[in-house]
Scaffold this motif. Structure first.
Motif, short mmCIF file in Angstrom:
data_model
loop_
_atom_site.label_atom_id
_atom_site.label_comp_id
_atom_site.label_asym_id
_atom_site.label_seq_id
_atom_site.Cartn_x
_atom_site.Cartn_y
_atom_site.Cartn_z
N GLY A 279 33.96 49.43 34.62
CA GLY A 279 34.56 50.57 35.31
C GLY A 279 34.35 50.50 36.81
O GLY A 279 35.26 50.84 37.59
N LEU A 280 33.18 50.07 37.23
CA LEU A 280 32.90 49.95 38.67
C LEU A 280 33.73 48.84 39.30
O LEU A 280 34.20 48.96 40.44
CB LEU A 280 31.41 49.70 38.88
N LEU A 281 33.92 47.74 38.57
CA LEU A 281 34.78 46.67 39.08
C LEU A 281 36.21 47.15 39.25
O LEU A 281 36.89 46.83 40.24
CB LEU A 281 34.74 45.47 38.12
N LEU A 282 36.70 47.90 38.27
CA LEU A 282 38.05 48.45 38.35
C LEU A 282 38.21 49.34 39.57
O LEU A 282 39.19 49.22 40.33
CB LEU A 282 38.36 49.23 37.07
N ARG A 283 37.24 50.22 39.81
CA ARG A 283 37.35 51.13 40.96
C ARG A 283 37.25 50.37 42.27
O ARG A 283 37.97 50.69 43.23
CB ARG A 283 36.23 52.18 40.88
N ARG A 284 36.40 49.36 42.35
CA ARG A 284 36.27 48.58 43.58
C ARG A 284 37.58 47.83 43.87
O ARG A 284 38.05 47.80 45.02
CB ARG A 284 35.10 47.59 43.44
N ALA A 285 38.16 47.22 42.84
CA ALA A 285 39.43 46.52 43.03
C ALA A 285 40.53 47.49 43.44
O ALA A 285 41.38 47.17 44.29
CB ALA A 285 39.81 45.79 41.74
N ASP A 286 40.54 48.66 42.84
CA ASP A 286 41.54 49.67 43.18
C ASP A 286 41.40 50.09 44.64
O ASP A 286 42.41 50.25 45.35
CB ASP A 286 41.36 50.87 42.25
N GLU A 287 40.19 50.23 45.11
CA GLU A 287 39.97 50.63 46.50
C GLU A 287 40.43 49.54 47.47
O GLU A 287 41.04 49.83 48.52
CB GLU A 287 38.49 50.95 46.72
N HIS A 333 35.14 37.88 40.84
CA HIS A 333 36.52 38.33 40.65
C HIS A 333 36.46 39.67 39.93
O HIS A 333 35.42 40.05 39.38
CB HIS A 333 37.31 37.30 39.83
N PRO A 334 37.56 40.42 39.88
CA PRO A 334 37.53 41.76 39.28
C PRO A 334 37.63 41.78 37.76
O PRO A 334 37.77 42.84 37.17
CB PRO A 334 38.75 42.44 39.91
N HIS A 335 37.59 40.62 37.12
CA HIS A 335 37.61 40.53 35.66
C HIS A 335 38.91 41.03 35.04
O HIS A 335 38.91 41.55 33.92
CB HIS A 335 36.40 41.27 35.05
N ASN A 336 40.00 40.89 35.76
CA ASN A 336 41.31 41.22 35.22
C ASN A 336 42.36 40.55 36.09
O ASN A 336 42.33 40.67 37.32
CB ASN A 336 41.52 42.74 35.20
N PHE A 337 43.30 39.84 35.46
CA PHE A 337 44.30 39.08 36.22
C PHE A 337 45.13 39.98 37.12
O PHE A 337 45.47 39.62 38.25
CB PHE A 337 45.23 38.33 35.28
N THR A 393 38.76 39.49 31.82
CA THR A 393 39.11 38.08 31.89
C THR A 393 38.26 37.36 32.93
O THR A 393 37.54 37.97 33.71
CB THR A 393 40.59 37.91 32.28
N SER A 394 38.39 36.05 32.95
CA SER A 394 37.85 35.25 34.05
C SER A 394 38.87 35.28 35.19
O SER A 394 39.89 35.98 35.10
CB SER A 394 37.62 33.81 33.58
N ALA A 395 38.62 34.55 36.25
CA ALA A 395 39.61 34.44 37.32
C ALA A 395 40.82 33.68 36.80
O ALA A 395 40.73 32.87 35.87
CB ALA A 395 39.01 33.72 38.53
N PHE A 396 41.98 33.91 37.41
CA PHE A 396 43.23 33.40 36.86
C PHE A 396 43.27 31.88 36.77
O PHE A 396 43.82 31.33 35.82
CB PHE A 396 44.41 33.91 37.70
N THR A 397 42.72 31.20 37.74
CA THR A 397 42.75 29.73 37.73
C THR A 397 41.38 29.13 37.44
O THR A 397 41.14 27.97 37.72
CB THR A 397 43.28 29.19 39.07
N SER A 398 40.50 29.93 36.86
CA SER A 398 39.14 29.45 36.59
C SER A 398 39.09 28.64 35.30
O SER A 398 39.57 29.09 34.25
CB SER A 398 38.19 30.65 36.49
N LEU A 399 38.53 27.45 35.39
CA LEU A 399 38.31 26.64 34.20
C LEU A 399 36.99 27.05 33.57
O LEU A 399 36.06 27.46 34.27
CB LEU A 399 38.28 25.15 34.57
N PRO A 400 36.89 26.98 32.24
CA PRO A 400 37.80 26.31 31.32
C PRO A 400 38.90 27.19 30.74
O PRO A 400 39.91 26.68 30.24
CB PRO A 400 36.86 25.85 30.20
N VAL A 401 38.72 28.53 30.76
CA VAL A 401 39.63 29.40 30.01
C VAL A 401 41.08 29.22 30.45
O VAL A 401 41.98 29.07 29.63
CB VAL A 401 39.18 30.87 30.13
#
Length: 435
Positions: A279-287, A333-337, A393-401
């Motif tokens: 939740g804190l990551l979401l709010r920080r990314a939103d800000e 990263h914000p844990h969401n693409f 999620t991981s970062a969008f271009t982060s390996l291995p996922v």
């Protein structure tokens, strides 16, 4: 000396081997996997330049990917106060193109022939089986093959020393398991049908026992999507979900760490989401997005901006001012693409990213409702799970996922494009790219 006419075939074979080795390399050799992805992409571009075949740049999903990539680079240029990027961010944004070219290489050249697609399926199935066997071995003995035990909260780590098994296995589970399950339940013999149900149930049970919440939820979503597209799978899907439910219900006895992770901890985090790390990551990314709505902060905008106090805003500032967790909230990263797309490129970047995602799913799902096929449904489900917006999620271009995703993406696009009823004969991998 290599004959000139044989040179293109040699390049194709090198690229094909590199592509097939990407999936196993993603297990524990991420640098090698990245090098193989880059090699495949470069060899594809060399062949395109040699043959003068560039029409793929104007087809399907590619223009959408180019638009988002160009915008990401533009937003990463250091030109304050308008642009908040850096030359390091610009360079990283520019290098993202290798993943798109890799997927295009699979779709347009390397996987045109049915045989390479079959070889890739075997490779993905082998990797999925390896992760699953390691998880079951660790569950039974307390250690994996390398001597590593469960993680801090009791998650099964499979062949890894960290809790990576769930996010990686869910990306390849459906294209690996769905084809043999459908082949078994299509047989008349009762024993074969029972084996199909047990195989599907085993896949669900392994995901539950791993004990990672988001992979379990995504597995359930993938099973629902697959059952909607494959009517024959519906009873099997219900059976598999029942097996998974039984395993979860029995987890307080058979695997207490699994019950803690999937039930107790998950319930607590949902009840107190705004103060949870997610939740804190979401709010920080939103800000960050609110303060930079047009250009964001460029590639890695969340990582670079998160430590700055100007973004330390919590959920309830009107009534109980707080700093949104301060410096401790910061992650890579914000844990969401989709949050990553908005912090990197503002709202225009988010829109372009969404258009690219929709173009991918559109091209992969072409004709799937009318002519469902187990391999294509498994690939479509896997891509949808990776791109599902309500997920950690991981970062969008982060390996291995993300490496697994781009393998699945290129393979799924190739299956959608070349597995057509009108295609009466296979096309070799050395054939020129068609319009």
């Amino acid at each position: 000396m290599i004959p000139l006419l044989a040179f293109p075939m040699i390049l194709d074979r090198i690229a094909l081997v590199a592509m097939l080795l990407v999936t196993p390399a993603l297990l524990n050799a991420h640098a090698l996997a990245d090098a193989l992805i880059s090699l495949t992409a470069v060899l594809f571009l060399v062949q395109c330049a040699r043959d003068g075949q560039w029409r793929w740049l104007r087809q399907g999903w590619v223009p959408f990917a180019i638009a988002w990539w160009v915008w990401e680079m533009l937003c990463s240029i250091p030109a304050p106060p308008l642009l908040q990027g850096s030359w390091a961010s610009f360079g990283q944004a520019a290098m993202m193109v290798r993943f798109f070219v890799f997927a295009a290489a699979l779709e347009n050249r390397l996987l045109r022939d049915p045989k390479p697609r079959l070889w890739l399926r075997w490779m993905v199935q082998a990797v999925a089986a390896y992760i699953g066997i390691q998880c079951l071995f660790q569950y039974a003995t307390g250690r994996n093959f390398f001597g590593f035990g469960r993680w801090a909260d009791g998650e099964l780590t499979g062949p890894f020393y960290k809790p990576r098994a769930g996010p990686e296995l869910v990306r390849i589970l459906f294209p690996a398991v769905l084809p043999p399950v459908m082949a078994l339940i299509a047989r008349r013999a009762l024993i074969a049908r029972i084996a199909g149900v047990l195989l599907a149930g085993l896949g669900i049970a392994v995901m539950v026992l791993i004990g990672q919440r988001m992979p379990v939820l995504l597995t359930g979503l993938g099973l629902i999507v697959s059952a909607l597209l494959l009517p024959r799978l519906r009873l099997v899907a219900i059976s598999a979900l029942v097996i998974g439910g039984i395993v979860l219900a029995a987890s307080p006895i058979i695997s207490p760490p699994t019950y803690y992770r999937l039930v107790e901890k998950f319930s607590t985090q949902m009840d107190h989401f705004t103060t949870s790390p997610y939740g804190l990551l979401l709010r920080r990314a939103d800000e960050i997005t609110e303060q930079h709505p047009v250009f964001g902060r460029g590639f890695d905008g969340f990582r670079n901006g998160c430590p700055l106090p100007r973004y330390w805003v919590g959920w309830n500032t009107a009534t109980t001012p707080n700093d949104g967790g301060g410096l401790s909230t910061c992650k890579q990263h914000p844990h969401n693409f989709y949050l990553q797309a908005s912090t990197d490129g503002g709202f225009p970047g988010l829109v372009l990213f969404c258009l690219m995602v929709l173009a991918w799913l559109r091209d992969m799902g072409r004709g799937l409702w009318r002519r469902p096929d187990a391999v294509r449904v498994g690939l479509f489900a896997a891509a949808l799970l990776h791109l599902w917006p309500i997920a950690s999620t991981s970062a969008f271009t982060s390996l291995p996922v993300s490496g697994y995703f781009f393998v699945i993406l290129g393979w799924g696009l190739a299956e959608a494009r070349w597995r057509q009823p009108s295609q009466t004969s296979p096309v070799t991998v050395t054939a020129p790219i068609s319009a």
